[in-house]
Write an enzyme that holds these catalytic residues in place. Structure first.
Site, mmCIF file in Angstrom:
data_model
loop_
_atom_site.group_PDB
_atom_site.id
_atom_site.type_symbol
_atom_site.label_atom_id
_atom_site.label_comp_id
_atom_site.label_asym_id
_atom_site.label_seq_id
_atom_site.Cartn_x
_atom_site.Cartn_y
_atom_site.Cartn_z
ATOM 1 N N GLY A 286 0.809 -1.223 0.000
ATOM 2 C CA GLY A 286 0.000 0.000 0.000
ATOM 3 C C GLY A 286 0.839 1.268 0.000
ATOM 4 N N ARG B 100 -1.518 -18.182 -2.470
ATOM 5 C CA ARG B 100 -2.392 -17.009 -2.323
ATOM 6 C C ARG B 100 -3.775 -17.467 -1.833
ATOM 7 N NH1 ARG B 100 0.361 -16.354 -7.129
ATOM 8 N NH2 ARG B 100 1.696 -14.501 -7.336
ATOM 9 N N ARG C 273 6.805 -9.019 -14.711
ATOM 10 C CA ARG C 273 7.804 -10.034 -14.360
ATOM 11 C C ARG C 273 8.266 -10.774 -15.621
ATOM 12 N NH1 ARG C 273 4.507 -11.738 -8.971
ATOM 13 N NH2 ARG C 273 5.661 -10.393 -7.531
ATOM 14 N N HIS D 265 -4.660 -14.967 -11.131
ATOM 15 C CA HIS D 265 -3.362 -14.531 -10.583
ATOM 16 C C HIS D 265 -2.829 -15.644 -9.690
ATOM 17 C CE1 HIS D 265 -0.180 -12.081 -9.125
ATOM 18 N NE2 HIS D 265 -0.673 -11.900 -7.917
HETATM 19 C C1 2OP Z 1 2.561 -11.204 -6.064
HETATM 20 O O1 2OP Z 1 2.379 -11.956 -7.043
HETATM 21 C C2 2OP Z 1 1.597 -10.066 -4.093
HETATM 22 O O2 2OP Z 1 0.302 -11.591 -5.423
HETATM 23 C C3 2OP Z 1 1.352 -10.630 -5.422
HETATM 24 O O3 2OP Z 1 3.669 -10.872 -5.650
#
Ligand code: 2OP
Length: 318
Positions: A13, A95, A158, A182
């Site tokens: 954040g 996650r 990335r 994700h």
């Molecule tokens: C990440 O891929 C925080 O989900 C995020 O690093």
């Protein structure tokens, strides 16, 4: 324009807030977080980080006013709200393991934000991202154009950075598209990856490309293992780029988690897809022509998001 970042007492954040401020397109950024305790004393991380960042303004040369608070009344009238609140991963966690804790936090945060900014646009960063975006949509009651998740920009960043390093070109000259959830089932698309418009396969062999695709899928976990907590610099910068596109009505095309209702064959599901971002949030969900293999990979990713969403529904029915 007023931007609020919730969870700004934390790494992601506060990276969002400083990244937004340094781009200097917002009048103010309000940084919200909870009161915490340190050695038996109350501390106010959002207030502290906001003051520290504001004190950097003469050096960074931005005018955006940064303020920290623990009170949602201070967020009233926000044009865009970024939600990074929630617990981050620890080594060994996925996650999805954050589901129950972060769903409750996101519900509470969204309710508070909507009460004070009924016309705002919500950008979700908290994980598990795709389901947290669904939680935000359903809690807010907003049109789906005003609720989105930040993931695709991060994951493609990335992917692009790994390719740039391997090929020896600027990361700015690598364009890429990545779809899906994700997580480990995300779908980088080599067919839509180029170096200055030239197909990526002209610059890298298939084995190395596949290696980079796999590294991208595990990119978040790689950093959790290195740092003991999840990433913040790239996620924060990615969210700031979305805020800028909306506030400045840039009509940028980015991969973002968007609510699908028929697009890509999906119903009532958030998934990473290319969208046009500008005034009002998501102006358009763009459907790219996928071949059979790509569509199958996207369907598999969607199935995983559906499974986590089903787990969320079961938790809420308890
Ligand atoms: C990440 O891929 C925080 O989900 C995020 O690093």
């Amino acid at each position: 324009m007023k931007v609020t970042v919730v969870g700004a007492g934390g790494n992601v954040g506060s990276t969002v807030s400083l990244s937004v401020a340094q781009r200097d397109f917002a009048k103010e950024v309000v940084m919200v977080d909870i009161v915490q305790e340190h050695n038996g004393e109350k501390i106010y991380p959002s207030k502290g980080r906001a003051l520290d960042q504001w004190e950097s303004s003469p050096i960074h040369k931005f005018d955006t006013k940064l303020t920290g608070t623990v009170d949602y009344e201070d967020t009233a009238g926000s044009d865009v709200c970024v939600i990074t609140a929630g617990v981050p991963r620890k080594p060994g966690m996925s996650r999805d393991d954050l589901l129950e804790t972060n769903a409750n936090i996101v519900q509470d945060v969204v309710s508070n934000l909507v009460e004070h900014s009924p016309n705002t646009i919500l950008i979700i960063v908290s994980n598990p991202l795709d389901v947290m975006a669904q939680v935000a949509l359903e809690t807010s009651g907003f049109d789906s154009s005003r609720v989105m998740g930040m993931a695709g920009i991060l994951d493609t960043a990335r992917y692009r950075s790994f390719l740039a390093e391997e090929i020896g070109v600027s990361p700015k000259d690598i364009q890429a598209l990545l779809l899906g959830g994700h997580g480990d089932t995300m779908v980088p698309l080599p067919r839509f990856t180029t170096v200055c418009g030239m197909p990526i396969k002209q610059f890298i062999d298939d084995d190395k490309l596949e290696e980079i695709v796999e590294r991208t899928k595990g990119g978040g976990g790689e950093l959790v293992n290195l740092m003991g907590t999840s990433a913040w610099y790239a996620p924060g910068a990615a969210a700031a780029q979305m805020v800028e596109a909306i506030v400045l009505d840039q009509d940028r095309v980015f991969p973002c988690a968007a609510h699908l209702n028929g697009e890509y064959g999906q119903e009532d599901l958030f998934l990473g897809v290319p969208v046009k971002l500008g005034e009002g949030g998501i102006k358009e969900v763009i459907e790219v022509d996928l071949n059979e293999e790509e569509q199958e990979l996207l369907n598999e990713s969607a199935d995983h998001v559906h499974s986590v969403l089903k787990e969320f529904r079961q938790l809420m029915d308890k």
